[in-house]
Each structure stands twice: as structure tokens, then as C-alpha cells.
Design an enzyme around this catalytic site. Sequence first.
Site, PDB file in Angstrom:
ATOM      1  N   PHE A   1     -20.514 -50.677  83.368  1.00 25.52           N
ATOM      2  CA  PHE A   1     -20.039 -51.670  84.335  1.00 25.52           C
ATOM      3  C   PHE A   1     -20.963 -52.884  84.450  1.00 25.52           C
ATOM      4  O   PHE A   1     -20.689 -53.798  85.218  1.00 25.52           O
ATOM      5  CB  PHE A   1     -19.843 -51.025  85.722  1.00 25.52           C
ATOM      6  CG  PHE A   1     -21.079 -50.373  86.292  1.00 25.52           C
ATOM      7  CD1 PHE A   1     -22.058 -51.119  86.938  1.00 25.52           C
ATOM      8  CD2 PHE A   1     -21.258 -48.998  86.194  1.00 25.52           C
ATOM      9  CE1 PHE A   1     -23.189 -50.531  87.460  1.00 25.52           C
ATOM     10  CE2 PHE A   1     -22.397 -48.387  86.708  1.00 25.52           C
ATOM     11  CZ  PHE A   1     -23.372 -49.155  87.346  1.00 25.52           C
TER      12      PHE A   1
ATOM     13  N   ARG B   1     -28.776 -48.225 104.332  1.00 28.58           N
ATOM     14  CA  ARG B   1     -27.889 -47.480 103.419  1.00 28.58           C
ATOM     15  C   ARG B   1     -26.817 -46.729 104.220  1.00 28.58           C
ATOM     16  O   ARG B   1     -25.661 -46.648 103.803  1.00 28.58           O
ATOM     17  CB  ARG B   1     -28.699 -46.497 102.572  1.00 28.58           C
ATOM     18  CG  ARG B   1     -29.774 -47.133 101.716  1.00 28.58           C
ATOM     19  CD  ARG B   1     -29.309 -47.720 100.432  1.00 28.58           C
ATOM     20  NE  ARG B   1     -28.594 -46.807  99.574  1.00 28.58           N
ATOM     21  CZ  ARG B   1     -28.127 -47.136  98.372  1.00 28.58           C
ATOM     22  NH1 ARG B   1     -28.322 -48.362  97.891  1.00 28.58           N
ATOM     23  NH2 ARG B   1     -27.465 -46.274  97.643  1.00 28.58           N
TER      24      ARG B   1
ATOM     25  N   TYR C   1     -30.233 -56.707  88.428  1.00 29.81           N
ATOM     26  CA  TYR C   1     -29.595 -55.411  88.170  1.00 29.81           C
ATOM     27  C   TYR C   1     -30.012 -54.819  86.821  1.00 29.81           C
ATOM     28  O   TYR C   1     -29.286 -54.016  86.242  1.00 29.81           O
ATOM     29  CB  TYR C   1     -28.074 -55.561  88.228  1.00 29.81           C
ATOM     30  CG  TYR C   1     -27.503 -55.468  89.640  1.00 29.81           C
ATOM     31  CD1 TYR C   1     -27.678 -54.326  90.419  1.00 29.81           C
ATOM     32  CD2 TYR C   1     -26.754 -56.507  90.180  1.00 29.81           C
ATOM     33  CE1 TYR C   1     -27.150 -54.231  91.693  1.00 29.81           C
ATOM     34  CE2 TYR C   1     -26.215 -56.423  91.468  1.00 29.81           C
ATOM     35  CZ  TYR C   1     -26.422 -55.275  92.219  1.00 29.81           C
ATOM     36  OH  TYR C   1     -25.889 -55.173  93.484  1.00 29.81           O
TER      37      TYR C   1
ATOM     38  N   ARG D   1     -18.897 -50.851 104.068  1.00 27.46           N
ATOM     39  CA  ARG D   1     -18.034 -50.806 102.889  1.00 27.46           C
ATOM     40  C   ARG D   1     -16.639 -50.292 103.229  1.00 27.46           C
ATOM     41  O   ARG D   1     -15.636 -50.778 102.688  1.00 27.46           O
ATOM     42  CB  ARG D   1     -18.697 -49.987 101.786  1.00 27.46           C
ATOM     43  CG  ARG D   1     -19.801 -50.790 101.081  1.00 27.46           C
ATOM     44  CD  ARG D   1     -20.641 -49.927 100.179  1.00 27.46           C
ATOM     45  NE  ARG D   1     -21.464 -50.715  99.261  1.00 27.46           N
ATOM     46  CZ  ARG D   1     -22.491 -50.219  98.585  1.00 27.46           C
ATOM     47  NH1 ARG D   1     -22.829 -48.949  98.733  1.00 27.46           N
ATOM     48  NH2 ARG D   1     -23.172 -50.993  97.765  1.00 27.46           N
TER      49      ARG D   1
ATOM     50  N   ASN E   1     -17.917 -54.446  96.408  1.00 21.51           N
ATOM     51  CA  ASN E   1     -18.180 -53.524  97.526  1.00 21.51           C
ATOM     52  C   ASN E   1     -19.066 -54.106  98.631  1.00 21.51           C
ATOM     53  O   ASN E   1     -19.785 -53.376  99.317  1.00 21.51           O
ATOM     54  CB  ASN E   1     -18.706 -52.183  97.004  1.00 21.51           C
ATOM     55  CG  ASN E   1     -20.041 -52.302  96.294  1.00 21.51           C
ATOM     56  OD1 ASN E   1     -20.592 -53.388  96.183  1.00 21.51           O
ATOM     57  ND2 ASN E   1     -20.565 -51.175  95.833  1.00 21.51           N
TER      58      ASN E   1
ATOM     59  N   HIS F   1     -25.238 -54.965  99.092  1.00 21.71           N
ATOM     60  CA  HIS F   1     -26.286 -54.244  98.358  1.00 21.71           C
ATOM     61  C   HIS F   1     -27.396 -53.918  99.335  1.00 21.71           C
ATOM     62  O   HIS F   1     -27.688 -54.713 100.238  1.00 21.71           O
ATOM     63  CB  HIS F   1     -26.857 -55.118  97.231  1.00 21.71           C
ATOM     64  CG  HIS F   1     -28.155 -54.581  96.676  1.00 21.71           C
ATOM     65  ND1 HIS F   1     -28.185 -53.615  95.697  1.00 21.71           N
ATOM     66  CD2 HIS F   1     -29.451 -54.822  97.025  1.00 21.71           C
ATOM     67  CE1 HIS F   1     -29.465 -53.306  95.449  1.00 21.71           C
ATOM     68  NE2 HIS F   1     -30.240 -54.028  96.238  1.00 21.71           N
TER      69      HIS F   1
ATOM     70  N   GLU G   1     -37.438 -56.062  95.106  1.00 27.16           N
ATOM     71  CA  GLU G   1     -36.254 -56.884  95.394  1.00 27.16           C
ATOM     72  C   GLU G   1     -36.559 -57.984  96.419  1.00 27.16           C
ATOM     73  O   GLU G   1     -36.028 -59.096  96.312  1.00 27.16           O
ATOM     74  CB  GLU G   1     -35.118 -55.993  95.882  1.00 27.16           C
ATOM     75  CG  GLU G   1     -34.592 -55.085  94.770  1.00 27.16           C
ATOM     76  CD  GLU G   1     -33.507 -54.131  95.224  1.00 27.16           C
ATOM     77  OE1 GLU G   1     -33.028 -53.364  94.375  1.00 27.16           O
ATOM     78  OE2 GLU G   1     -33.122 -54.144  96.416  1.00 27.16           O
TER      79      GLU G   1
ATOM     80  N   LYS H   1     -22.467 -59.581  99.367  1.00 23.90           N
ATOM     81  CA  LYS H   1     -21.990 -59.944  98.029  1.00 23.90           C
ATOM     82  C   LYS H   1     -20.860 -60.982  98.091  1.00 23.90           C
ATOM     83  O   LYS H   1     -20.304 -61.254  99.173  1.00 23.90           O
ATOM     84  CB  LYS H   1     -21.537 -58.668  97.309  1.00 23.90           C
ATOM     85  CG  LYS H   1     -22.688 -57.689  97.018  1.00 23.90           C
ATOM     86  CD  LYS H   1     -22.202 -56.506  96.187  1.00 23.90           C
ATOM     87  CE  LYS H   1     -23.311 -55.545  95.838  1.00 23.90           C
ATOM     88  NZ  LYS H   1     -22.827 -54.417  95.000  1.00 23.90           N
TER      89      LYS H   1
ATOM     90  N   THR I   1     -21.095 -46.097  97.760  1.00 20.17           N
ATOM     91  CA  THR I   1     -20.854 -47.175  96.777  1.00 20.17           C
ATOM     92  C   THR I   1     -19.367 -47.463  96.621  1.00 20.17           C
ATOM     93  O   THR I   1     -18.949 -48.618  96.567  1.00 20.17           O
ATOM     94  CB  THR I   1     -21.458 -46.763  95.410  1.00 20.17           C
ATOM     95  OG1 THR I   1     -22.819 -46.365  95.608  1.00 20.17           O
ATOM     96  CG2 THR I   1     -21.399 -47.906  94.415  1.00 20.17           C
TER      97      THR I   1
HETATM   98  N1  UDP Z   1     -20.968 -50.396  90.300  1.00 11.95           N
HETATM   99  C1  UDP Z   1     -19.753 -50.611  89.676  1.00 11.95           C
HETATM  100  N2  UDP Z   1     -19.104 -49.532  89.108  1.00 11.95           N
HETATM  101  C2  UDP Z   1     -19.619 -48.277  89.154  1.00 11.95           C
HETATM  102  C3  UDP Z   1     -20.856 -48.073  89.800  1.00 11.95           C
HETATM  103  C4  UDP Z   1     -21.513 -49.162  90.369  1.00 11.95           C
HETATM  104  O1  UDP Z   1     -19.259 -51.725  89.631  1.00 11.95           O
HETATM  105  O2  UDP Z   1     -18.994 -47.348  88.634  1.00 11.95           O
HETATM  106  C5  UDP Z   1     -21.641 -51.555  90.894  1.00 11.95           C
HETATM  107  C6  UDP Z   1     -21.432 -51.614  92.402  1.00 11.95           C
HETATM  108  O3  UDP Z   1     -21.288 -52.978  92.779  1.00 11.95           O
HETATM  109  C7  UDP Z   1     -22.715 -51.044  92.941  1.00 11.95           C
HETATM  110  C8  UDP Z   1     -23.734 -51.549  91.920  1.00 11.95           C
HETATM  111  O4  UDP Z   1     -23.048 -51.467  90.675  1.00 11.95           O
HETATM  112  O5  UDP Z   1     -22.967 -51.487  94.253  1.00 11.95           O
HETATM  113  C9  UDP Z   1     -25.022 -50.775  91.842  1.00 11.95           C
HETATM  114  O6  UDP Z   1     -24.731 -49.415  91.680  1.00 11.95           O
HETATM  115  P1  UDP Z   1     -25.532 -48.291  92.479  1.00 11.95           P
HETATM  116  O7  UDP Z   1     -25.166 -46.979  91.865  1.00 11.95           O
HETATM  117  O8  UDP Z   1     -26.976 -48.673  92.523  1.00 11.95           O
HETATM  118  O9  UDP Z   1     -24.865 -48.346  93.938  1.00 11.95           O
HETATM  119  P2  UDP Z   1     -25.364 -48.873  95.359  1.00 11.95           P
HETATM  120  O10 UDP Z   1     -26.837 -48.587  95.454  1.00 11.95           O
HETATM  121  O11 UDP Z   1     -25.049 -50.351  95.404  1.00 11.95           O
HETATM  122  O12 UDP Z   1     -24.533 -48.103  96.352  1.00 11.95           O
END
Ligand code: UDP
Length: 141
Positions: free
Chosen positions: A59, A87, A51, A104, A114, A117, A128, A11, A93
Site C-alpha cells: 500500500f 492512539r 512513511y 476514525r 483514515n 496518524h 516524527e 490527514k 487503523t
Molecule cells: N494503510 C493502508 N492500507 C493498509 C494498512 C495501512 O493504506 O492495509 C495506511 C493507513 O493510512 C495507515 C498507514 O498506512 O494509517 C500506516 O499504517 P499503520 O499500520 O502504521 O497504521 P496506524 O499506525 O496509522 O494505525
Amino acid sequence: MAIQRTLSIIKPDAVAKNVIGQIIARFEGAGLKVVAGRLVHLSAAEAGQFYAVHKERPFFKDLVEFMISGPVFVQVLEGEDAIAKNRDLMGATDPKKAEPGTIRADFAESIDANAVHGSDAPETAAVEIAFFFPGMNVYSR
Ligand code: UDP
């Protein structure tokens, strides 16, 4: 366990920190191979489409703004159990909750900025990967 492909995005925060190579080294160290990759500066429409699953979340607007704040490095990783392995390497996250030694934990500042992705399932990985690498740009190694 089957050989899988997954989409990884480094990112804008991590690209700006100049740690693309350090992050890719984590993937390679875990046995994942980069089979496609390029730097791209997303438009708001593209980030919103990518997204779209989060479009009702509070958010969403900030997430899109963050994702277009600078270039991202998009790549396809291939390997044994690649989706779950990626992952695991990424960590939670919220970097404050991420296990020590994860990407992370080591490179991310906050839940919104963070660092990475990663696709969360085979179905989302396929969608994707096609989003960023339509056609025949992905090669097995
Ligand atoms: N995100 C955020 N605030 C939140 C939750 C998610 O900004 O409270 C953003 C964050 O960048 C995250 C993305 O939205 O990586 C997608 O969220 P997801 O729950 O899919 O998390 P990931 O799969 O990226 O761990």
C-alpha cells in the site's frame, strides 16, 4: 504515568472535510494540549520519508499519493500518557474495526483515507516530532 509528547497528523481527507477543529476538540477533551501545529502540503519525497518504514508494503505508493493529495495539519500533543491516549482516541487503523466514538469511526472513510496518524511509541514520537518541528518550535504549556 509520565507526561509525553506525540506527533498527530490530521490527514488530507479530514482536512478536506473541514473537521480539524472537531478532531482537536477530541484531544483537548481528553486532556491533551496542542503545543505545536501547522498546515503543510507534503511533497512525495517528504511523505515517502515520513512513511519509510512502510516502503516495502503493497500500500506504500497509494499511501504516499493519498498523503500528498491535499494539505495535512501536523501537531504535537502533550499530556499524561499522550502516545497511548492519542492512539485510543484515534481508534483502529481500519475505521470499520474502530470502536464507536473514536476519531476514525466518526470521521474516516476507509483504511487508506483514515483521518489521522499518531506516533506509536516514544522512539517514533521523537523522530516524527523532529521531522516536522526541528529546533525549538515546541513549547510546553
Ligand atoms: N494503510 C493502508 N492500507 C493498509 C494498512 C495501512 O493504506 O492495509 C495506511 C493507513 O493510512 C495507515 C498507514 O498506512 O494509517 C500506516 O499504517 P499503520 O499500520 O502504521 O497504521 P496506524 O499506525 O496509522 O494505525
